[in-house]
Motif scaffolding. Structure first.
Motif, PDB file in Angstrom:
ATOM      1  N   GLU A   1      -6.079   1.927  -8.653  1.00 49.42           N
ATOM      2  CA  GLU A   1      -6.565   0.686  -8.507  1.00 49.42           C
ATOM      3  C   GLU A   1      -5.844  -0.282  -7.584  1.00 49.42           C
ATOM      4  O   GLU A   1      -6.553  -1.205  -6.605  1.00 49.42           O
ATOM      5  N   GLN A   2      -4.589  -0.335  -7.761  1.00 49.04           N
ATOM      6  CA  GLN A   2      -3.783  -1.154  -6.951  1.00 49.04           C
ATOM      7  C   GLN A   2      -3.572  -0.837  -5.517  1.00 49.04           C
ATOM      8  O   GLN A   2      -3.717  -1.868  -4.584  1.00 49.04           O
ATOM      9  N   ARG A   3      -3.480   0.618  -5.279  1.00 54.61           N
ATOM     10  CA  ARG A   3      -3.516   0.878  -3.934  1.00 54.61           C
ATOM     11  C   ARG A   3      -4.999   0.419  -3.214  1.00 54.61           C
ATOM     12  O   ARG A   3      -4.898   0.086  -2.194  1.00 54.61           O
ATOM     13  N   GLN A   4      -6.142   0.769  -3.780  1.00 61.27           N
ATOM     14  CA  GLN A   4      -7.350   0.362  -3.526  1.00 61.27           C
ATOM     15  C   GLN A   4      -7.752  -1.092  -2.985  1.00 61.27           C
ATOM     16  O   GLN A   4      -8.217  -1.568  -2.107  1.00 61.27           O
ATOM     17  N   THR A   5      -7.172  -1.967  -4.051  1.00 60.08           N
ATOM     18  CA  THR A   5      -7.079  -3.310  -4.019  1.00 60.08           C
ATOM     19  C   THR A   5      -6.268  -3.713  -2.846  1.00 60.08           C
ATOM     20  O   THR A   5      -6.937  -4.638  -1.818  1.00 60.08           O
ATOM     21  N   THR A   6      -5.243  -3.364  -2.635  1.00 58.96           N
ATOM     22  CA  THR A   6      -4.494  -3.547  -1.447  1.00 58.96           C
ATOM     23  C   THR A   6      -5.297  -3.365  -0.070  1.00 58.96           C
ATOM     24  O   THR A   6      -4.996  -4.012   0.967  1.00 58.96           O
ATOM     25  N   PHE A   7      -5.641  -2.013   0.120  1.00 61.22           N
ATOM     26  CA  PHE A   7      -6.403  -1.786   1.243  1.00 61.22           C
ATOM     27  C   PHE A   7      -7.605  -2.438   1.631  1.00 61.22           C
ATOM     28  O   PHE A   7      -8.027  -2.943   2.574  1.00 61.22           O
ATOM     29  N   GLN A   8      -8.277  -3.012   0.590  1.00 65.58           N
ATOM     30  CA  GLN A   8      -9.506  -3.856   0.651  1.00 65.58           C
ATOM     31  C   GLN A   8      -8.835  -5.286   0.812  1.00 65.58           C
ATOM     32  O   GLN A   8      -9.566  -5.955   1.928  1.00 65.58           O
TER      33      GLN A   8
ATOM     34  N   ASP B   1       4.027   5.776  -5.609  1.00 67.77           N
ATOM     35  CA  ASP B   1       4.222   5.583  -6.928  1.00 67.77           C
ATOM     36  C   ASP B   1       3.305   6.680  -7.355  1.00 67.77           C
ATOM     37  O   ASP B   1       3.428   7.281  -8.678  1.00 67.77           O
ATOM     38  N   ILE B   2       1.972   6.770  -6.723  1.00 63.43           N
ATOM     39  CA  ILE B   2       1.124   8.067  -6.897  1.00 63.43           C
ATOM     40  C   ILE B   2       1.819   9.192  -6.961  1.00 63.43           C
ATOM     41  O   ILE B   2       1.688  10.231  -7.860  1.00 63.43           O
ATOM     42  N   ASP B   3       2.233   9.474  -5.676  1.00 64.27           N
ATOM     43  CA  ASP B   3       3.060  10.657  -5.283  1.00 64.27           C
ATOM     44  C   ASP B   3       4.178  11.103  -6.454  1.00 64.27           C
ATOM     45  O   ASP B   3       4.146  12.242  -7.057  1.00 64.27           O
ATOM     46  N   HIS B   4       4.757   9.933  -6.998  1.00 59.87           N
ATOM     47  CA  HIS B   4       6.007  10.218  -8.050  1.00 59.87           C
ATOM     48  C   HIS B   4       5.263  10.536  -9.433  1.00 59.87           C
ATOM     49  O   HIS B   4       5.531  11.489 -10.124  1.00 59.87           O
ATOM     50  N   TYR B   5       4.135  10.075  -9.301  1.00 54.16           N
ATOM     51  CA  TYR B   5       3.373  10.379 -10.903  1.00 54.16           C
ATOM     52  C   TYR B   5       2.810  11.770 -10.804  1.00 54.16           C
ATOM     53  O   TYR B   5       2.845  12.466 -11.938  1.00 54.16           O
ATOM     54  N   ILE B   6       2.418  12.190  -9.533  1.00 58.28           N
ATOM     55  CA  ILE B   6       1.840  13.438  -9.762  1.00 58.28           C
ATOM     56  C   ILE B   6       3.030  14.478  -9.663  1.00 58.28           C
ATOM     57  O   ILE B   6       2.892  15.695 -10.092  1.00 58.28           O
TER      58      ILE B   6
ATOM     59  N   TYR C   1       0.674  -1.193   0.139  1.00 54.65           N
ATOM     60  CA  TYR C   1       0.163  -0.208  -0.091  1.00 54.65           C
ATOM     61  C   TYR C   1       0.963   1.300   0.144  1.00 54.65           C
ATOM     62  O   TYR C   1       0.685   2.230  -0.736  1.00 54.65           O
ATOM     63  N   GLU C   2       1.886   1.349   0.678  1.00 53.35           N
ATOM     64  CA  GLU C   2       2.826   2.420   0.866  1.00 53.35           C
ATOM     65  C   GLU C   2       3.505   2.709  -0.376  1.00 53.35           C
ATOM     66  O   GLU C   2       3.711   3.668  -0.838  1.00 53.35           O
ATOM     67  N   ASN C   3       4.000   1.428  -1.027  1.00 56.83           N
ATOM     68  CA  ASN C   3       4.666   1.412  -2.193  1.00 56.83           C
ATOM     69  C   ASN C   3       3.885   2.274  -3.351  1.00 56.83           C
ATOM     70  O   ASN C   3       4.131   3.176  -4.115  1.00 56.83           O
TER      71      ASN C   3
ATOM     72  N   ALA D   1      -2.187   4.727 -16.638  1.00 62.09           N
ATOM     73  CA  ALA D   1      -1.330   4.404 -15.491  1.00 62.09           C
ATOM     74  C   ALA D   1      -1.749   5.110 -14.184  1.00 62.09           C
ATOM     75  O   ALA D   1      -1.523   4.290 -13.171  1.00 62.09           O
ATOM     76  N   PHE D   2      -2.173   6.083 -14.257  1.00 64.53           N
ATOM     77  CA  PHE D   2      -2.584   6.912 -12.975  1.00 64.53           C
ATOM     78  C   PHE D   2      -3.889   5.776 -12.289  1.00 64.53           C
ATOM     79  O   PHE D   2      -3.739   5.574 -11.206  1.00 64.53           O
TER      80      PHE D   2
END
Length: 75
Positions: free
Chosen positions: A47-54, A23-28, A17-19, A41-42
């Motif tokens: 979606e990856q972060r949300q899936t990991t949180f779930q 990655d989202i921060d680097h994209y921004i 989740y932190e990774n 890509a964004f």
């Protein structure tokens, strides 16, 4: 799976989740520096972060259920 077995799983999911958040921060940051936008890509990162949180939520709930059952039976 015992609660003690869940700790490494949750720890691994938290790192994922932190990774994804990094990655989202680097994209921004790249967007702020003029890099071309890639909405696909964004959204994949989000979606990856949300899936990991779930997955983390589901893992925690697996351990909550037996505890609630035991507490109800003790009453």
């Amino acid at each position: 799976m015992a609660t003690s077995d869940a700790i490494p799983v949750i720890h691994r999911l938290n790192r994922t989740y932190e990774n994804a958040s990094e990655d989202i921060d680097h994209y921004i940051e790249g967007q702020m520096h003029g890099e071309p936008a890639d909405p696909a890509a964004f959204f994949a990162l989000v979606e990856q972060r949300q899936t990991t949180f779930q997955a983390m939520e589901a893992r925690v709930k697996l351990d909550e259920k037996p505890v609630k059952t035991v507490l109800a039976e003790v009453r």
